[in-house]
Design an enzyme around this catalytic site. Structure first.
Site, short mmCIF file in Angstrom:
data_model
loop_
_atom_site.label_atom_id
_atom_site.label_comp_id
_atom_site.label_asym_id
_atom_site.label_seq_id
_atom_site.Cartn_x
_atom_site.Cartn_y
_atom_site.Cartn_z
N ASP A 13 0.81 -1.23 0.00
CA ASP A 13 0.00 0.00 0.00
C ASP A 13 0.84 1.28 0.00
O ASP A 13 0.42 2.30 0.54
CB ASP A 13 -0.97 0.01 1.20
CG ASP A 13 -1.90 -1.18 1.19
OD1 ASP A 13 -2.26 -1.63 0.09
OD2 ASP A 13 -2.26 -1.66 2.28
N LYS A 16 2.00 2.05 -5.11
CA LYS A 16 2.61 1.49 -6.33
C LYS A 16 1.71 1.68 -7.54
O LYS A 16 2.19 1.99 -8.63
CB LYS A 16 2.86 -0.02 -6.14
CG LYS A 16 3.80 -0.34 -5.00
CD LYS A 16 3.85 -1.84 -4.75
CE LYS A 16 2.56 -2.45 -4.28
NZ LYS A 16 2.09 -2.01 -2.95
N GLY A 40 -4.51 -4.29 -3.80
CA GLY A 40 -5.52 -3.27 -4.10
C GLY A 40 -4.78 -2.01 -4.49
O GLY A 40 -4.09 -1.43 -3.66
N HIS A 41 -4.85 -1.65 -5.75
CA HIS A 41 -4.09 -0.50 -6.25
C HIS A 41 -5.05 0.60 -6.66
O HIS A 41 -5.92 0.39 -7.52
CB HIS A 41 -3.20 -0.93 -7.42
CG HIS A 41 -2.13 -1.90 -7.02
ND1 HIS A 41 -1.22 -2.44 -7.88
CD2 HIS A 41 -1.83 -2.43 -5.80
CE1 HIS A 41 -0.40 -3.25 -7.23
NE2 HIS A 41 -0.77 -3.27 -5.96
N GLN A 225 2.02 -5.98 -3.24
CA GLN A 225 2.53 -6.16 -1.87
C GLN A 225 3.80 -5.32 -1.65
O GLN A 225 3.95 -4.28 -2.27
CB GLN A 225 2.80 -7.64 -1.58
CG GLN A 225 1.54 -8.48 -1.45
CD GLN A 225 0.91 -8.90 -2.75
OE1 GLN A 225 1.54 -9.45 -3.62
NE2 GLN A 225 -0.37 -8.65 -2.92
P1 GDP Z 1 -0.70 0.33 -3.56
O1 GDP Z 1 -1.30 -0.92 -3.10
O2 GDP Z 1 0.77 0.39 -3.30
O3 GDP Z 1 -1.01 0.66 -5.01
O4 GDP Z 1 -1.36 1.49 -2.69
P2 GDP Z 1 -2.93 1.64 -2.31
O5 GDP Z 1 -3.66 2.16 -3.50
O6 GDP Z 1 -3.45 0.41 -1.67
O7 GDP Z 1 -2.83 2.71 -1.14
C1 GDP Z 1 -2.36 3.98 -1.35
C2 GDP Z 1 -3.45 4.98 -0.96
O8 GDP Z 1 -2.87 6.27 -0.87
C3 GDP Z 1 -4.55 5.11 -2.01
O9 GDP Z 1 -5.75 5.46 -1.38
C4 GDP Z 1 -4.05 6.25 -2.88
O10 GDP Z 1 -5.09 6.94 -3.55
C5 GDP Z 1 -3.44 7.13 -1.83
N1 GDP Z 1 -2.31 7.96 -2.29
C6 GDP Z 1 -1.28 7.63 -3.09
N2 GDP Z 1 -0.40 8.64 -3.17
C7 GDP Z 1 -0.88 9.64 -2.39
C8 GDP Z 1 -0.42 10.93 -2.02
O11 GDP Z 1 0.64 11.39 -2.45
N3 GDP Z 1 -1.21 11.64 -1.16
C9 GDP Z 1 -2.39 11.18 -0.67
N4 GDP Z 1 -3.07 11.94 0.18
N5 GDP Z 1 -2.84 9.97 -0.99
C10 GDP Z 1 -2.11 9.20 -1.84
P1 IMO Z 2 -0.85 -4.13 -2.29
O1 IMO Z 2 -0.41 -4.64 -3.64
C1 IMO Z 2 -0.99 -4.63 2.02
C2 IMO Z 2 -0.88 -8.73 3.56
C3 IMO Z 2 -2.15 -9.15 4.29
C4 IMO Z 2 -1.56 -10.10 5.30
C5 IMO Z 2 -0.44 -10.79 4.53
C6 IMO Z 2 -0.83 -12.14 3.95
O2 IMO Z 2 -2.16 -3.46 -2.30
O3 IMO Z 2 0.23 -3.35 -1.64
P2 IMO Z 2 -2.38 -12.85 1.90
O4 IMO Z 2 -3.83 -12.60 1.63
O5 IMO Z 2 -1.48 -12.30 0.85
O6 IMO Z 2 -2.08 -14.28 2.22
O7 IMO Z 2 -2.07 -12.02 3.26
O8 IMO Z 2 -0.11 -9.91 3.45
N1 IMO Z 2 -1.09 -8.20 2.20
C7 IMO Z 2 -1.09 -6.91 1.89
N2 IMO Z 2 -0.98 -5.81 2.67
N3 IMO Z 2 -1.06 -4.49 0.69
C8 IMO Z 2 -1.14 -5.57 -0.11
O9 IMO Z 2 -1.11 -5.49 -1.46
C9 IMO Z 2 -1.19 -6.86 0.49
N4 IMO Z 2 -1.28 -8.11 0.01
C10 IMO Z 2 -1.20 -8.93 1.06
O10 IMO Z 2 -2.77 -8.04 4.88
O11 IMO Z 2 -0.94 -9.37 6.35
MG MG Z 3 -2.85 -1.60 -1.86
#
Ligand code: GDP
Ligand code: IMO
Ligand code: MG
Length: 432
Positions: A13, A16, A40-41, A225
């Site tokens: 999270d 990416k 979840g991206h 991840q």
């Molecule tokens: P990922 O899994 O690495 O793609 O990241 P996620 O999408 O799960 O989580 C990142 C969260 O931060 C999302 O809700 C994005 O919309 C938000 N986000 C990303 N970059 C920024 C930023 O520079 N500022 C703010 N406020 N939110 C951001």
């Molecule tokens: P993105 O791509 C954050 C974590 C789960 C748990 C552990 C194992 O959005 O960054 P699993 O279901 O993979 O067997 O769970 O890994 N986990 C993540 N945490 N972002 C993710 O993906 C994750 N994918 C798995 O929360 O701790």
């Molecule tokens: Mg994510």
């Protein structure tokens, strides 16, 4: 160089997806190489939010080909749902835009049931998985009993394989876990319907990528991840079941190391984690709420896949240096800098105190890691809103100092800094 890799440097999270979306504009192919719909991206484009779990974050750019690579585990139901959601929003998800590697593995309802049963069985030691069947699907892959996506092109073989797979897992579910079994015939029929829709998307991933490279095309490997969730180099057993690191990208796509150019590590300006396991710079109470948010903004720290509140803490440079070592990072993208605006002081973890000694490496032993206490260097904060900054000079001096400190301490150039969730809310240091 022709293939650049995007890696999460922390526990996932990091942002990416939004960085992939940003850089996808300049490439021909975006490929996911590990994980499944545990990812979840989130992309925010002109205020419109896209949440992607399996489809690569290049899909919003019409000219980009998206590949779900060999190392991914695919729940066809989730994939079709995601495709339909994008289609309804006018995004082309035809086989001309999206390809599925035939060697990727399939997730079944039995994998999901086993994930839940495993977690239940662990009780207080539960990993806190996303319950998407990820672990059991990779277990079958390693056990050489998995179901590969290529079966989607062979309806009869698929129906037989699904039937036998569910029957076998039912024995486990019923006899070992004392859980209800699943309807094997219904699952076989369900997967036959998915096969009809997904068969046209199948491809040979390594050949597709090789041909793209030979034609001089550029490829972006989108990590899911993060480094600390890596099965080899993360906080085992509180990890996922794949390798979300740069070496995982090579295995998960079927390319060799010589084609790799940049390895861009994405780091949140603080740290977050979903699920269980040690987290040295974790915060509690009001300080945690300050970084997490209350859930009123879409970017607040609540899981994209599960909706769970994320655990949060200060930036940890021991972790970034671990990620640097494991992945051979060439540069960093720093996200969510805007969230730190308004803090008087910003502690940054620069080392750990372990049993009375200060250390600067990330311990591999989980018991040791659990005993680590963060050593903080306190940096001055800034009060200004930075969400409109588009160049380094637009940032307050202390924000610049924060960025420079991270660069110095990791020895890595900072290529991008994001200051809001929107695609445009970014400072790109590689642009003149
Ligand atoms: P990922 O899994 O690495 O793609 O990241 P996620 O999408 O799960 O989580 C990142 C969260 O931060 C999302 O809700 C994005 O919309 C938000 N986000 C990303 N970059 C920024 C930023 O520079 N500022 C703010 N406020 N939110 C951001
Ligand atoms: P993105 O791509 C954050 C974590 C789960 C748990 C552990 C194992 O959005 O960054 P699993 O279901 O993979 O067997 O769970 O890994 N986990 C993540 N945490 N972002 C993710 O993906 C994750 N994918 C798995 O929360 O701790
Ligand atoms: Mg994510």
């Amino acid at each position: 160089m022709p293939l650049n890799i995007i890696i999460g440097t922390q526990w996932g999270d990091e942002g990416k997806g939004r960085i992939t979306d940003l850089l996808a504009e300049q490439v021909n192919v975006v490929a996911r190489y590990s994980g499944g719909d545990n990812a979840g991206h989130t992309l925010t484009i002109q205020g419109e939010i896209f949440k992607l779990h399996l489809i690569p974050s290049g899909i919003i750019h019409p000219g980009v080909l998206c590949l779900i690579g060999t190392g991914v585990v695919i729940n066809p139901k989730v994939l079709l749902h995601e495709m339909e959601g994008l289609r309804q929003r006018g995004i082309d998800v035809s086989p001309a835009r999206l390809k599925i590697c035939a060697n990727a593995h399939l997730i079944t309802p039995a994998h999901i049931a086993l994930d839940k049963a495993n977690e239940l069985g662990r009780g207080r030691e539960a990993i806190g998985t996303t319950l998407r069947g990820i672990g059991p699907a990779y277990t079958d892959k390693a056990n050489r009993s998995g179901l590969r996506a290529g079966l989607l092109a062979e309806p009869e073989a698929l129906a037989e394989a699904i039937y036998a797979h569910i029957e076998e897992k039912n024995r486990l579910l019923e006899r070992i876990y004392e859980q209800p079994g699943l309807d094997a015939a219904a699952a076989a029929a369900e997967y036959a319907a998915y096969a009809q829709q997904l068969a046209p998307y199948l491809t040979n991933g390594p050949i597709l990528l090789d041909e793209a490279l030979q034609q001089g095309q550029t490829i972006l490997a989108e990590g899911a991840q993060g480094t600390l969730l890596d099965i080899n180099h993360g906080t085992y057993p509180f990890v996922t079941s794949s390798s979300p690191t740069s070496s995982g990208a090579l295995v998960g796509l079927g390319v060799g190391p010589r084609v790799v150019g940049q390895v861009l590590g994405v780091a949140k300006a603080f740290t977050s984690r979903v699920g269980s396991g040690p987290f040295p710079s974790e915060l509690e109470g009001d300080e945690a709420v300050r970084l997490r948010g209350t859930g009123s903004n879409p970017w607040d720290e609540y899981g994209t896949t599960t909706g769970r509140p994320r655990r949060v803490g200060w930036l940890d440079l021991v972790i970034l240096n671990h990620a640097q070592r494991i992945n051979g990072l060439t540069e960093l993208a720093l996200t969510k800098l805007d969230i730190l605006s308004g803090l008087e002081q910003i502690p940054v973890c620069v080392g750990y105190e372990l049993d009375g000694e200060s250390i600067h490496y990330f311990p591999t032993d989980l018991q040791q890691l659990a005993r680590c206490r963060p050593i903080y260097q306190i940096l001055p904060g800034w009060s200004e809103d930075v969400t409109h900054a588009r160049t380094l000079d637009d940032l307050p001096e202390n924000a610049q100092q924060y960025i420079n400190f991270i660069s110095t301490q990791t020895g890595l150039p900072i290529r991008l800094v994001s200051v809001g969730p929107n695609r445009s809310q970014v400072i790109n240091f590689s642009e003149p």
